[in-house]
Design a protein around this motif. Structure first.
Motif, short mmCIF file in Angstrom:
data_model
loop_
_atom_site.label_atom_id
_atom_site.label_comp_id
_atom_site.label_asym_id
_atom_site.label_seq_id
_atom_site.Cartn_x
_atom_site.Cartn_y
_atom_site.Cartn_z
N ARG A 201 0.82 -1.21 0.00
CA ARG A 201 0.00 0.00 0.00
C ARG A 201 0.86 1.26 0.00
NH1 ARG A 201 -4.44 -0.38 4.60
NH2 ARG A 201 -5.05 1.60 3.63
N PHE A 202 1.92 1.26 0.78
CA PHE A 202 2.79 2.44 0.83
C PHE A 202 3.59 2.60 -0.46
CE2 PHE A 202 1.58 2.74 5.17
CZ PHE A 202 1.95 3.99 5.62
N ARG A 203 4.00 1.50 -1.07
CA ARG A 203 4.69 1.58 -2.36
C ARG A 203 3.77 2.13 -3.43
NH1 ARG A 203 8.11 -4.15 -2.29
NH2 ARG A 203 9.98 -3.32 -1.23
N ALA A 204 2.52 1.65 -3.43
CA ALA A 204 1.56 2.13 -4.42
C ALA A 204 1.27 3.61 -4.25
CB ALA A 204 0.26 1.32 -4.31
N ALA A 205 1.34 4.09 -2.99
CA ALA A 205 1.08 5.51 -2.73
C ALA A 205 2.32 6.37 -2.89
CB ALA A 205 0.52 5.67 -1.31
N GLY A 206 3.47 5.74 -3.13
CA GLY A 206 4.70 6.50 -3.31
C GLY A 206 5.19 7.17 -2.05
N ARG A 207 4.89 6.59 -0.90
CA ARG A 207 5.27 7.18 0.38
C ARG A 207 6.63 6.65 0.85
NH1 ARG A 207 4.09 11.52 0.97
NH2 ARG A 207 4.40 11.39 3.23
N PRO A 208 7.31 7.38 1.76
CA PRO A 208 8.62 6.93 2.26
C PRO A 208 8.50 5.60 3.00
CG PRO A 208 8.26 9.25 2.76
CD PRO A 208 6.95 8.73 2.27
N ILE A 209 9.46 4.73 2.76
CA ILE A 209 9.51 3.41 3.41
C ILE A 209 10.90 3.23 3.99
CG2 ILE A 209 9.33 0.92 3.10
CD1 ILE A 209 7.44 1.54 0.72
N ILE A 210 10.97 2.87 5.27
CA ILE A 210 12.25 2.70 5.96
C ILE A 210 12.32 1.28 6.51
CG2 ILE A 210 13.72 3.49 7.86
CD1 ILE A 210 12.19 6.19 7.67
N HIS A 211 13.36 0.55 6.13
CA HIS A 211 13.60 -0.79 6.67
C HIS A 211 14.73 -0.71 7.68
CE1 HIS A 211 11.15 -3.10 3.75
NE2 HIS A 211 11.48 -2.14 2.90
N ILE A 212 14.48 -1.18 8.89
CA ILE A 212 15.52 -1.25 9.92
C ILE A 212 15.89 -2.71 10.12
CG2 ILE A 212 16.08 -0.81 12.34
CD1 ILE A 212 14.21 1.58 12.25
N GLN A 213 17.15 -3.01 9.90
CA GLN A 213 17.63 -4.39 9.90
C GLN A 213 18.63 -4.59 11.02
OE1 GLN A 213 19.43 -5.39 6.17
NE2 GLN A 213 19.09 -7.59 6.39
N HIS A 214 18.42 -5.58 11.86
CA HIS A 214 19.31 -5.88 12.97
C HIS A 214 20.55 -6.60 12.43
CE1 HIS A 214 19.56 -7.44 17.41
NE2 HIS A 214 20.73 -7.03 16.96
N ASP A 215 21.73 -6.05 12.71
CA ASP A 215 22.99 -6.62 12.26
C ASP A 215 23.86 -6.94 13.47
OD1 ASP A 215 25.34 -7.37 11.08
OD2 ASP A 215 25.73 -5.48 10.05
N ALA A 216 24.04 -8.22 13.77
CA ALA A 216 24.86 -8.63 14.91
C ALA A 216 26.17 -9.28 14.48
CB ALA A 216 24.08 -9.59 15.81
N GLY A 217 26.51 -9.16 13.21
CA GLY A 217 27.79 -9.66 12.75
C GLY A 217 27.74 -11.04 12.12
N ALA A 218 28.84 -11.39 11.47
CA ALA A 218 28.94 -12.66 10.75
C ALA A 218 28.76 -13.85 11.70
CB ALA A 218 30.29 -12.75 10.05
N GLY A 219 28.01 -14.82 11.24
CA GLY A 219 27.80 -16.04 12.00
C GLY A 219 26.72 -15.98 13.05
N SER A 220 26.14 -14.80 13.28
CA SER A 220 25.09 -14.64 14.28
C SER A 220 23.72 -14.88 13.64
CB SER A 220 25.13 -13.22 14.86
OG SER A 220 24.63 -12.29 13.92
#
Length: 247
Positions: A217-236
């Protein structure tokens, strides 16, 4: 002649208590926000700290354990977390520093913190005799024998003293959400690690389906989209360069 064995009293052992500093802060928070409740879920980030919410802003259920009352406010713990902590007495404290969650004390520049101690053998025996603590279904927040600090009497739901506020009300935004045309979408930690492996969550697939619907729905409306991704390092379990940590 019938012999009746005398009943043996089971000593009451509390599962949770609070330091004087925490009790003072609870008084302050309940004066500002009305009836409160605490929940500790376990897991990453501030999930491992006790969260303080307006009484009816967090719904407890069968996967939550009622631990007791501190400062007149009920405290619950996630059932899976309780499995690890059931042999320790929980002590709620307060320390300087702002947490990263939605706990009500955050604007005060302090945060609630969980400390603990191991039960004695006598306490463990008493707890075994008492049986398992009730779940959130068996002891919902309205029946948690809690009182607000604004009155010595128990305030019932619907009374002005016990009316809780949502986070939107606290910030002055009211009940009506804004439209998508005036909003941005923030998706946090929608990663494969919660779908499989050691971090797998119950009910995650329906939640991700809802996220997908919002995203479309937000992509269709052209609105800002923010993805927050947890990064705990290699092998985690949060390795963003491996499939397990991918969005």
């Amino acid at each position: 002649m019938t012999l009746v064995e005398p009943l043996t009293a089971i000593p009451a052992v509390s599962r949770v208590s609070a330091t004087p500093a925490a009790l003072d802060l609870i008084v302050k928070m309940s004066a500002m926000h009305g009836a409160l409740m605490f929940h500790q879920s376990g897991g990453c980030c501030d999930g491992s700290a006790p969260m303080c919410y307006p009484r009816h802003d967090f719904k407890v259920g069968a996967q939550d354990v009622f631990m007791g009352v501190i400062g007149g406010q009920p405290l619950y713990m996630g059932k899976s977390q309780f499995e690890y902590w059931q042999h320790t007495h929980i002590i709620i404290d307060v320390v300087p520093g702002r947490g990263s969650g939605f706990s009500l004390e955050a604007p005060e520049g302090v945060r609630f913190l969980t400390r603990s101690r191991i039960y004695s053998d006598a306490e463990n025996d008493a707890l075994d005799a008492m049986g398992p603590p009730p779940t959130g279904v068996e002891r919902p927040v309205d029946l948690a024998e809690s009182v607000t600090t604004t009155s010595p009497a128990v305030q019932h739901e619907g009374s002005p003293m016990s009316a809780s506020k949502t986070l939107r009300e606290i910030t002055g935004m009211g009940h009506v959400p804004t439209t998508i045309s005036k909003s941005a979408l923030i998706l946090i930690d929608c990663q494969n690690t919660y779908r499989e492996g050691v971090m797998q969550l119950e009910g995650v697939e329906p939640a991700l389906a809802e996220c997908k619907t919002l995203l479309e729905r937000f992509r269709a409306a052209g609105r800002p989209i923010i993805h927050i991704q947890h990064d705990a390092g290699a092998g985690s379990p949060y390795d963003v360069h491996a499939p397990i940590g991918a969005i």
